[in-house]
Design an enzyme around this catalytic site. Structure first.
Site, PDB file in Angstrom:
ATOM      1  N   ASP A 113       0.893  -1.147   0.000  1.00 11.56           N
ATOM      2  CA  ASP A 113       0.000   0.000   0.000  1.00 11.56           C
ATOM      3  C   ASP A 113       0.933   1.199   0.000  1.00 11.56           C
ATOM      4  O   ASP A 113       1.553   1.502   1.024  1.00 11.56           O
ATOM      5  CB  ASP A 113      -0.887   0.002   1.257  1.00 11.56           C
ATOM      6  CG  ASP A 113      -1.844   1.185   1.280  1.00 11.56           C
ATOM      7  OD1 ASP A 113      -1.569   2.183   0.582  1.00 11.56           O
ATOM      8  OD2 ASP A 113      -2.857   1.118   1.995  1.00 11.56           O
ATOM      9  N   HIS A 114       1.061   1.858  -1.144  1.00  7.25           N
ATOM     10  CA  HIS A 114       2.142   2.849  -1.275  1.00  7.25           C
ATOM     11  C   HIS A 114       2.005   3.995  -0.291  1.00  7.25           C
ATOM     12  O   HIS A 114       2.963   4.705  -0.022  1.00  7.25           O
ATOM     13  CB  HIS A 114       2.250   3.360  -2.718  1.00  7.25           C
ATOM     14  CG  HIS A 114       1.148   4.282  -3.117  1.00  7.25           C
ATOM     15  ND1 HIS A 114       0.000   3.859  -3.714  1.00  7.25           N
ATOM     16  CD2 HIS A 114       1.036   5.616  -2.981  1.00  7.25           C
ATOM     17  CE1 HIS A 114      -0.782   4.896  -3.934  1.00  7.25           C
ATOM     18  NE2 HIS A 114      -0.178   5.976  -3.500  1.00  7.25           N
ATOM     19  N   HIS A 173      -5.830   2.959   2.027  1.00  8.28           N
ATOM     20  CA  HIS A 173      -5.027   4.102   2.472  1.00  8.28           C
ATOM     21  C   HIS A 173      -5.584   4.743   3.751  1.00  8.28           C
ATOM     22  O   HIS A 173      -4.861   4.956   4.721  1.00  8.28           O
ATOM     23  CB  HIS A 173      -4.982   5.196   1.397  1.00  8.28           C
ATOM     24  CG  HIS A 173      -4.487   4.736   0.065  1.00  8.28           C
ATOM     25  ND1 HIS A 173      -3.583   3.715  -0.083  1.00  8.28           N
ATOM     26  CD2 HIS A 173      -4.759   5.185  -1.190  1.00  8.28           C
ATOM     27  CE1 HIS A 173      -3.330   3.551  -1.370  1.00  8.28           C
ATOM     28  NE2 HIS A 173      -4.033   4.425  -2.058  1.00  8.28           N
TER      29      HIS A 173
END
Lengths: 515, 356
Positions: free
Chosen positions: A204-205, A267
């Protein structure tokens, strides 16, 4: 956990800061795709430039499109020239990287292609000393993940981890991890039949962003903030993940997804866990992730009719963003004229824990909002007694701590101060810490950090199977509630801060921030 | 702006402190005044005080290199020298700002250049303390041509001291290591990282073979200002507990190690560079010979093991610009202790060798 340098080798002591990755080959599936050219290879180039890669490192691209090694290198050079965060590209560094870059052509479901890949990797081990270390980055659509892992397993390319961690094989999986709880469970179950959890790196960047990581340092690396970080002092918390852009030609995809699955499930909930978690016992991956999962488990589900009181979904109408007129969601290509897909969601969440009991966590995320922004704001309780009430400028505005995730990463503390001069005039000011000011322009891209961590076997910033499932469990209940009770889809003007209906989620006296 | 104490002033007259006050005032004005070109207020970016000591001839080159550094490591930069062209009791200072646009702001660092007359060198530490930014570390670099007296005057107040053993003798580095509790780092230690990595790699899968090393041979090109092999030998000695009986033999509680230096006459490699390492040892009762040596291809090293283990690979040595090297000397604190021990051992080795 990092496996090299082996502590038994006395010559490795004191070298960890310069070499922290085992010799390895990074294999990118989907090597001809947008993510590879835009983020992954420019990130790998920056790692090479900053000498974070081992000298025994190789990059292999795997995709359907026929290409020679030279073609692939040229294509990646072009992409790096365009997207690298430091320009111009250093030719010497690139040449070293390119000398170890190869391409294997094959379809994801073609067994013979995996044999070719295996032979190529064995050849690289012999010629470049990569010692069997493998990291497979699956930059592919979700439905390709399982077949690729199956074929990797059949080709003997992902052996189970050994006790000493050598050689290693790890798999980085891009989101989405399923589309609901059932599919996420099924995906996890299938992956765990072929791989050990220690080999799976669900990326999950957002977790690679410096400010997100800094939330933990800010809270647990200082003594002065943590005592304030509870229901005793915090009135409510607002989390905002806002985008200016619309669906950018991905209407067909977005119709099936919506912002709750696209942003909130991953996010936004990840940010929530970092804001609300208890101190972990160590920086060990499982110690941190255990605490994050506990937060998700204390999150009171929003189900049934509650969705009508505690959530608002919306969809953007035509409006003006950054001075340009933009169409409404239903006017976007490949979007149904009667679409009920949400491009905005706001919710009031409660954590049923000793620390946070009674503190509302307001979360909102939307497309085509007034500006691109991600932030967490802790609004502290009001003064018990307004000593300066009536003073010029006094607003009785409570203190607020603002953690800006993007853009202008940093932290601000808002407090009241006396205006210089006679009498008592009070004004709110912000004490501002900006990453750019303190650390210059060296902040690495999220993908750089995460690729490096995966190659090191450091899983703290990756999502564990139980986290993914807990996130889906919370989101599924909301999605089902909306469906069951036909929750209205509020309209909001593009370029605004979302529908007015979201205001009813707030406690009396609270307002959504308009940063 | 430029400031100078007038000629003929003597110690004890307070004129140096007046010059310091004027520099302080000018720095204050610099930050209070909007940028001339854009009218924007300047935002200060500060991670550190970087004090670079060098000869006056180096100052111009240092302005460029420290400007590059402040892109990623902003802070107040001091460029200090002793200048024989000015009066012995004089001090000359100039200040400037280095700015870059960042979003809607103008992020700036400042630079203070001070040339000391020969008689006021001992006051450099006090001058820098008065002008340094508070709450951030002070990093002192001993650059090319740095007068030892000026470095000594500053070392006491440093949080980190950077040397370059390519042009500083190991004896001098060891003196500094003993004289200051500050963390010590070396640009040349960073440059030589790949060699240490490749040597360490021989033993990753066979660490016990480090206890059976019989012979170490290092090949290097000549005409360097310092003995190029000393760093690698000092590093091996410090890690493996060797002490030097002579320049040809090291001893440890389990035995002794023969040391040999060989000249390499090739001309395609710069002067004073290591070009090969050969280590003879044993593994499980069998001989093991490990070598890494530069090939004829530019910047490529062939790494090989023969005997008890067999392998051969080629590795790029890589090229690192000096800004990157400096960043590593500032940031890479994990190797501080290793480096300090290496420096002391290298100085001991050079003492036996009769080199500086």
């Amino acid at each position: 956990m990092a496996t090299i340098p082996p502590p038994e080798n006395p010559l490795r002591l004191g070298m960890a800061e310069e070499l922290s990755v085992d010799p390895c080959v990074l294999v990118i599936f989907g090597a001809s795709g947008d993510l590879t050219g835009r983020k992954l290879v420019p990130g790998i180039y920056m790692l090479a430039k900053n000498r974070m890669l081992p000298s025994a490192f190789s990059l292999v691209g795997f995709a359907r499109r026929p290409m020679s090694d030279a073609d692939f290198r040229a294509k990646m050079r072009e992409a790096t020239d365009k997207f690298s965060r430091q320009k111009p590209v250093d030719g010497t560094v690139w040449d070293d990287l390119a000398a170890g870059t190869f391409y294997v052509q094959g379809a994801f479901d073609e067994a013979a292609a995996y044999q070719r890949l295996r032979e190529k990797l064995e050849e690289i081990d012999r010629t470049r000393g990569t010692r069997g270390g493998r990291t497979f980055y699956l930059a592919v659509p979700a439905d390709s993940v399982r077949p690729i892992v199956d074929h990797l397993k059949e080709a003997g390319l992902v052996p189970p981890p050994t006790n000493d961690g050598k050689p290693y094989a790890r798999v980085i999986v891009e989101k989405p991890f399923g589309t609901d709880l059932a599919s996420a469970r099924e995906l996890n179950r299938d992956l765990l039949q072929k791989l050990d959890e220690r080999q799976i790196f669900r990326i999950d960047h957002y977790l690679g962003k410096e400010t997100v990581q800094n939330l933990l340092v800010f809270r647990f690396g200082n003594t002065i903030f943590e005592p304030l970080w509870s229901r005793q002092h915090v009135d409510h918390v607002q989390i905002t993940v806002a985008e200016e852009i619309g669906v950018e030609g991905r209407g067909k995809f977005y119709e099936k997804i919506g912002i709750t699955r696209d942003i909130v499930q991953n996010h936004a909930l990840q940010v929530l866990t970092l804001v609300a978690m208890e101190p972990p016992s160590s920086w060990d991956a499982d110690a941190v992730r255990d605490e994050k999962v506990k937060v998700l488990r204390t999150l009171r589900p929003i189900r049934g009719r509650e969705v009508l009181e505690r959530t608002v979904r919306g969809q953007y109408a035509a409006g003006i963003v950054r001075g340009d007129r933009v169409p409404g969601y239903r006017e976007e290509p490949d979007v149904a004229k009667d679409s009920r897909t949400e491009t905005y969601v706001a919710m009031r969440m409660q954590l049923e824990s000793w620390r946070w009991g009674g503190v509302p966590f307001y979360l909102r995320s939307g497309k085509r909002l007034a500006k691109r922004l991600a932030e967490v704001v802790l609004h502290f309780k009001s003064l018990p007694h307004g000593l300066f009430r009536g003073a010029t400028g006094a607003t009785d505005e409570p203190n607020a701590l603002i953690v800006r995730i993007q853009p202008d990463e940093g932290i601000s503390l808002r407090f009241a101060t006396k205006v210089p001069g006679g009498g008592i005039a009070v004004r709110d000011v912000a004490m501002d810490f900006r990453y750019g000011s303190a650390f210059g322009s060296s902040t690495p891209e999220a993908y750089e950090r995460l690729i490096l961590d995966a190659m090191r076997g450091e899983a703290t910033l990756f999502t564990r199977a139980d986290e993914v499932e807990a996130q889906w469990g919370f989101i599924d209940a909301i999605l089902e509630g909306w469906k069951e009770h036909e929750a209205p889809v509020a309209r909001y003007e593009a370029g605004s801060w979302g529908p007015a209906e979201a205001d009813r989620l707030l406690e009396p006296g609270d307002t959504w921030r308009k940063p | 702006m430029s400031l100078a104490v007038g000629p003929g002033q003597r110690p004890g007259t307070g004129k140096i402190s007046e010059a310091v006050s004027r520099v302080e005032a000018e720095l204050g004005r610099l930050w209070d005044t909007p940028d001339e070109a854009t009218g924007q207020a300047k935002v200060r970016a500060s991670m550190m005080n970087l004090v670079v000591v060098s000869s006056p001839a180096e100052t111009e080159a240092l302005e460029t290199s420290t400007d590059d550094l402040t892109q990623t490591h902003p802070g107040r930069v001091f460029l200090l020298s002793v200048d024989g062209r000015i009066e012995p009791w004089d001090l000359r200072a100039s200040i400037s700002a280095v700015c870059r646009a960042d979003g809607g702001s103008l992020l700036c660092s400042d630079r203070v250049e001070i040339a000391f007359g020969a008689m006021v060198v001992a006051r450099a530490g006090s001058v820098v303390s008065a002008l340094a930014l508070p709450e951030v570390p002070t990093i002192v670099e001993s650059g090319a041509g740095a007068p030892p007296s000026l470095v000594d005057a500053l070392a006491k107040g440093a949080d980190r001291l950077i040397v370059d053993s390519a042009h500083t003798s190991w004896k001098r580095v060891a003196e500094l290591a003993r004289a200051t509790p500050a963390a010590l780092a070396d640009r040349n230690f960073v440059r030589a990282y790949t060699w240490r990595d490749l040597v360490a790699r021989f033993f990753d899968d066979a660490p016990r073979a480090t206890r059976a090393i019989r012979r170490v041979e290092i090949t290097r090109t000549g005409a360097g200002r310092q003995e190029p092999a000393a760093q690698l030998i000092g590093w091996l000695a410090s890690r493996l507990g060797w002490t030097f009986e002579s320049a040809q033999r090291a001893r440890w509680p389990g035995g002794s190690v023969e040391l040999a230096l060989r000249d390499d006459v090739r001309t395609d490699v710069g002067a004073g560079e290591v070009t090969g390492v050969r280590i003879e040892t044993e593994l499980d009762g069998r001989s093991l010979v490990a070598t890494c040596a530069r090939t004829e291809a530019p910047r490529i090293v062939r790494w090989a093991m023969e005997g008890a283990r067999t392998a051969s690979h080629d590795y790029p040595l890589g090229f690192r610009d000096e800004t990157w090297v400096l960043i590593k000397t500032i940031d890479a604190a994990v190797s501080d202790r290793t480096y300090r021990e290496t420096a002391l051992a290298a100085a001991d080795f050079c003492g036996h060798l009769g080199a500086g």
